[in-house]
Write a protein that holds these residues in place. Structure first.
Motif, short mmCIF file in Angstrom:
data_model
loop_
_atom_site.label_atom_id
_atom_site.label_comp_id
_atom_site.label_asym_id
_atom_site.label_seq_id
_atom_site.Cartn_x
_atom_site.Cartn_y
_atom_site.Cartn_z
N LYS A 12 0.83 -1.18 0.00
CA LYS A 12 0.00 0.00 0.00
C LYS A 12 0.87 1.23 0.00
N GLN A 324 0.92 -2.47 8.94
CA GLN A 324 -0.14 -1.50 8.70
C GLN A 324 0.12 -0.20 9.44
N GLN A 327 2.86 1.78 7.78
CA GLN A 327 2.41 2.49 6.58
C GLN A 327 1.72 3.80 6.95
#
Length: 368
Positions: A12, A324, A327
């Motif tokens: 991502k 996560q 990020q």
């Protein structure tokens, strides 16, 4: 043989974030250097012409980013995407160009802030060795260096620069990616379907390959060969030894035909249907035909469907959730740095629709 992979992971963020978060690979050998000076021979940027794009497309805290540098970065990115992913619709080319420029700006800002980060020769050498593992031999590695117009010294400097930037980002992230046990438990509870493991069997096979366009008489001859091999198994010959010697599966010499455990959707239907109907240590009554050819199958194990426990998946979930959080924090760092930086952009404003890579869509697969 396998036709799918469970729970594929995707990354991502923007191109810059993906580069910051990534490990080093053989791509350092291809287009690793961006030009520092104007290059009249550089390929034109998609969607832009020399008449509308100035020679200096941006100035980042006093340092210029030239049109030539932008053009080369766009071209390198497009070539890495390959022929299928390298076509950008005409209407989206200005936005794509601007998105790449934004990534270059962030890269330049991180480079300035990480310039004094020390990187030892040992760390660089370790990354060089990791790159070499992508090549079968040292000679092949050196050949690729030559083909790409690189030198080992230039690759070393690229690695040192990227390590500086990665280490600087990691320093900014310290303490910000911690994941509590309660967060892991909450994710596990809210996503039960992700931790169900389907029924699996383990099987070995001996493959007699048949081309998809084989003539009927060729297919018939291949079937006779498969039946002869099956007959030898039924008469007591060792299955693993016969698979290593006779199977036309390229991996058979290493694994003696063993395919390990697999779920039904991981194999082509004909093979899976036969294997899942068999009993422990049973050999298929007849060779099984699939798109790959004829298979003599031996079923060697079975695992019932189950739900993985929290303890079983906790290490993978910890890694996933830390990723996560990282990020999110990297995005904050980049946005704050960009907002405070003295940056002048000489391209017209265009809407940038999103990231160059896909969002995360699933947690890691349960362990086997």
């Amino acid at each position: 043989m396998r036709v799918s992979a469970l729970f594929p992971m995707k990354t991502k963020g923007t191109l810059t974030l993906a580069i910051v978060a990534s490990c080093f690979a053989a791509e350092f050998l291809i287009g690793a250097d961006a030009p520092k000076k104007s290059d009249p021979a550089a390929a034109p940027t998609p969607g832009a012409s020399a008449s509308v794009v100035p020679n200096v497309v941006a100035v980042v805290e006093g340092t210029e980013i030239t049109k030539a540098e932008l053009d080369q970065t766009v071209s390198a990115f497009m070539s890495r995407r390959g022929p299928q992913g390298g076509n950008v619709p005409e209407s989206q080319k200005p936005a794509f160009q601007r998105m790449v420029l934004d990534d270059l700006i962030i890269d330049r800002l991180i480079a300035k802030r990480s310039a004094k980060v020390e990187v030892g020769d040992g760390d660089v050498n370790k990354e060089i060795e990791n790159i070499k593992k992508n090549f079968p031999t040292e000679e092949e590695f050196n050949t690729q260096l030559t083909k790409s117009g690189q030198t080992l010294e230039r690759v070393r400097e690229n690695i040192r620069t990227n390590l500086r930037q990665r280490n600087w980002v990691e320093e900014q992230l310290k303490g910000k990616d911690a994941v509590a046990d309660a967060e892991i438990a909450e994710f596990y509870t809210k996503n039960p379907e992700q931790f169900k493991s389907p029924e699996k069997v383990r099987a070995s096979h001996i493959l007699v390959a048949v081309p998809m366009d084989a003539a009927p008489e060729v297919a018939a001859e291949k079937e006779r060969t498969a039946k002869e091999l099956l007959d030898r198994v039924k008469k007591g010959e060792d299955f693993a030894k016969l698979a290593a010697e006779k199977s036309e599966d390229p991996s058979a010499k290493q694994n003696s035909g063993d395919l390990d455990f697999f779920s039904k959707d991981q194999m082509v239907p004909e093979f899976a249907d036969a294997a899942f109907k068999m009993k422990q240590d049973e050999v298929s009554a007849e060779p099984v035909r699939s798109q790959f050819g004829y298979h003599v199958i031996k079923m060697t194990g079975r695992k019932d469907a189950e739900t993985m426990t929290l303890d079983q998946v906790k290490p993978q979930l910890l890694t996933y959730l830390k990723g996560q959080k990282k990020q999110v924090e990297v995005k904050k760092i980049v946005e704050e740095m960009r907002a405070k930086a003295d940056v002048k952009i000489n391209l017209p404003d265009v809407p940038v629709t999103g990231a160059t890579t896909e969002p995360v869509s699933a947690p890691p697969a349960p362990a086997k």
